[in-house]
Scaffold this motif. Structure first.
Motif, PDB file in Angstrom:
ATOM      1  N   GLU A 183      27.308   1.432  22.844  1.00 40.25           N
ATOM      2  CA  GLU A 183      28.261   2.499  22.518  1.00 40.25           C
ATOM      3  C   GLU A 183      29.675   2.215  23.018  1.00 40.25           C
ATOM      4  O   GLU A 183      30.608   2.948  22.695  1.00 40.25           O
ATOM      5  CB  GLU A 183      27.774   3.861  23.042  1.00 40.25           C
ATOM      6  N   TYR A 184      29.850   1.153  23.785  1.00 36.68           N
ATOM      7  CA  TYR A 184      31.175   0.765  24.294  1.00 36.68           C
ATOM      8  C   TYR A 184      31.534  -0.615  23.756  1.00 36.68           C
ATOM      9  O   TYR A 184      30.857  -1.595  24.060  1.00 36.68           O
ATOM     10  CB  TYR A 184      31.185   0.704  25.828  1.00 36.68           C
ATOM     11  N   THR A 185      32.599  -0.691  22.968  1.00 37.44           N
ATOM     12  CA  THR A 185      33.069  -1.972  22.439  1.00 37.44           C
ATOM     13  C   THR A 185      34.292  -2.379  23.242  1.00 37.44           C
ATOM     14  O   THR A 185      35.282  -1.648  23.298  1.00 37.44           O
ATOM     15  CB  THR A 185      33.424  -1.850  20.946  1.00 37.44           C
ATOM     16  N   VAL A 186      34.201  -3.562  23.871  1.00 41.03           N
ATOM     17  CA  VAL A 186      35.265  -4.050  24.733  1.00 41.03           C
ATOM     18  C   VAL A 186      35.954  -5.236  24.068  1.00 41.03           C
ATOM     19  O   VAL A 186      35.298  -6.182  23.634  1.00 41.03           O
ATOM     20  CB  VAL A 186      34.706  -4.448  26.119  1.00 41.03           C
ATOM     21  N   TYR A 187      37.273  -5.167  23.991  1.00 40.86           N
ATOM     22  CA  TYR A 187      38.098  -6.228  23.413  1.00 40.86           C
ATOM     23  C   TYR A 187      38.758  -6.973  24.566  1.00 40.86           C
ATOM     24  O   TYR A 187      39.436  -6.347  25.402  1.00 40.86           O
ATOM     25  CB  TYR A 187      39.167  -5.639  22.490  1.00 40.86           C
ATOM     26  N   VAL A 238      40.894 -10.638  25.981  1.00 38.61           N
ATOM     27  CA  VAL A 238      41.662 -11.840  25.721  1.00 38.61           C
ATOM     28  C   VAL A 238      41.446 -12.746  26.929  1.00 38.61           C
ATOM     29  O   VAL A 238      41.712 -12.339  28.062  1.00 38.61           O
ATOM     30  CB  VAL A 238      43.156 -11.557  25.450  1.00 38.61           C
ATOM     31  N   ARG A 239      40.896 -13.929  26.671  1.00 39.81           N
ATOM     32  CA  ARG A 239      40.587 -14.882  27.749  1.00 39.81           C
ATOM     33  C   ARG A 239      39.788 -14.226  28.869  1.00 39.81           C
ATOM     34  O   ARG A 239      40.009 -14.461  30.051  1.00 39.81           O
ATOM     35  CB  ARG A 239      41.855 -15.499  28.309  1.00 39.81           C
ATOM     36  N   GLY A 240      38.826 -13.374  28.492  1.00 34.78           N
ATOM     37  CA  GLY A 240      37.923 -12.755  29.460  1.00 34.78           C
ATOM     38  C   GLY A 240      38.442 -11.500  30.133  1.00 34.78           C
ATOM     39  O   GLY A 240      37.740 -10.911  30.953  1.00 34.78           O
ATOM     40  N   LYS A 241      39.654 -11.064  29.804  1.00 39.74           N
ATOM     41  CA  LYS A 241      40.236  -9.872  30.419  1.00 39.74           C
ATOM     42  C   LYS A 241      40.348  -8.750  29.399  1.00 39.74           C
ATOM     43  O   LYS A 241      40.887  -8.938  28.315  1.00 39.74           O
ATOM     44  CB  LYS A 241      41.636 -10.167  30.986  1.00 39.74           C
ATOM     45  N   MET A 242      39.861  -7.569  29.757  1.00 36.87           N
ATOM     46  CA  MET A 242      39.848  -6.434  28.834  1.00 36.87           C
ATOM     47  C   MET A 242      41.250  -5.896  28.587  1.00 36.87           C
ATOM     48  O   MET A 242      42.024  -5.717  29.516  1.00 36.87           O
ATOM     49  CB  MET A 242      38.962  -5.319  29.393  1.00 36.87           C
ATOM     50  N   PHE A 243      41.550  -5.627  27.295  1.00 37.71           N
ATOM     51  CA  PHE A 243      42.796  -4.940  26.961  1.00 37.71           C
ATOM     52  C   PHE A 243      42.546  -3.679  26.142  1.00 37.71           C
ATOM     53  O   PHE A 243      43.440  -2.842  26.009  1.00 37.71           O
ATOM     54  CB  PHE A 243      43.787  -5.872  26.236  1.00 37.71           C
ATOM     55  N   MET A 244      41.317  -3.514  25.620  1.00 34.66           N
ATOM     56  CA  MET A 244      40.998  -2.312  24.844  1.00 34.66           C
ATOM     57  C   MET A 244      39.491  -2.074  24.897  1.00 34.66           C
ATOM     58  O   MET A 244      38.711  -3.031  24.893  1.00 34.66           O
ATOM     59  CB  MET A 244      41.454  -2.490  23.389  1.00 34.66           C
ATOM     60  N   MET A 245      39.117  -0.807  24.953  1.00 36.90           N
ATOM     61  CA  MET A 245      37.703  -0.438  24.902  1.00 36.90           C
ATOM     62  C   MET A 245      37.574   0.796  24.032  1.00 36.90           C
ATOM     63  O   MET A 245      38.330   1.760  24.192  1.00 36.90           O
ATOM     64  CB  MET A 245      37.161  -0.149  26.295  1.00 36.90           C
ATOM     65  N   THR A 246      36.629   0.773  23.093  1.00 38.99           N
ATOM     66  CA  THR A 246      36.379   1.933  22.249  1.00 38.99           C
ATOM     67  C   THR A 246      35.030   2.549  22.618  1.00 38.99           C
ATOM     68  O   THR A 246      34.101   1.854  23.027  1.00 38.99           O
ATOM     69  CB  THR A 246      36.412   1.567  20.748  1.00 38.99           C
ATOM     70  N   PHE A 247      34.954   3.877  22.450  1.00 34.86           N
ATOM     71  CA  PHE A 247      33.759   4.615  22.843  1.00 34.86           C
ATOM     72  C   PHE A 247      33.856   6.019  22.270  1.00 34.86           C
ATOM     73  O   PHE A 247      34.874   6.384  21.686  1.00 34.86           O
ATOM     74  CB  PHE A 247      33.642   4.672  24.375  1.00 34.86           C
ATOM     75  N   GLU A 248      32.802   6.804  22.453  1.00 32.50           N
ATOM     76  CA  GLU A 248      32.833   8.203  22.063  1.00 32.50           C
ATOM     77  C   GLU A 248      32.941   9.052  23.313  1.00 32.50           C
ATOM     78  O   GLU A 248      32.156   8.887  24.247  1.00 32.50           O
ATOM     79  CB  GLU A 248      31.579   8.576  21.269  1.00 32.50           C
ATOM     80  N   LEU A 249      33.925   9.943  23.335  1.00 26.15           N
ATOM     81  CA  LEU A 249      34.134  10.824  24.479  1.00 26.15           C
ATOM     82  C   LEU A 249      33.932  12.259  24.012  1.00 26.15           C
ATOM     83  O   LEU A 249      34.713  12.765  23.201  1.00 26.15           O
ATOM     84  CB  LEU A 249      35.549  10.632  25.030  1.00 26.15           C
TER      85      LEU A 249
END
Length: 142
Positions: free
Chosen positions: A29-33, A35-46
């Motif tokens: 349920e959590y999609t993590v974006y 770059v080179r292993g470091k998160m810059f965006m995460m999508t989820f339902e709140l």
């Protein structure tokens, strides 16, 4: 802009950036974006609303949270360095006197995703940066 459109536009933009990987480290349920292993965006339902967390400059985060009902301090993240974007809904239902009556649009969303990506890239060692964070995406070096 409805929340599903917000997530679709952000996803379509993020996957075009160099060296972006998509993972599900916290469950499907959590999609993590990253770059080179470091998160810059995460999508989820709140609370049933499609939402995303984006990295942000602290001063920009305060201004945006004050101006847009769809933007709040980061959910389950550092409230200083992350924001949560939930798409339209709350702002459309606010009264005419509400100071947070601005509505999130595609241009602002584009800028937020780009800024989040570039903030994370800027913290990477120069030799592994996939782009110059000061100029990527038409940003001006300041």
């Amino acid at each position: 802009m409805d929340p599903d459109t917000v997530l679709t536009l952000a996803h379509d933009q993020a996957i075009q950036y160099p060296s972006v990987d998509i993972e599900h480290p916290f469950g499907p349920e959590y999609t993590v974006y990253k770059v080179r292993g470091k998160m810059f965006m995460m999508t989820f339902e709140l609370r049933g609303v499609p939402s995303m967390n984006l990295k942000i400059d602290p001063l920009d985060g305060e201004v945006l949270s004050d101006a847009y009902a769809e933007i709040t301090p980061g959910y389950h993240m550092s409230k200083k360095h992350w924001i949560t974007v939930a798409g339209a809904g709350a702002a459309e239902n606010e009264g005419p006197g509400d100071a947070r009556g601005n509505i999130l649009d595609a241009d602002l969303l584009h800028d937020l995703v780009l800024e989040s990506y570039c903030l994370v890239v800027a913290k990477l060692p120069k030799k592994v940066r996939p782009v110059d964070p000061n100029t990527f995406g038409g940003r001006n070096a300041t």
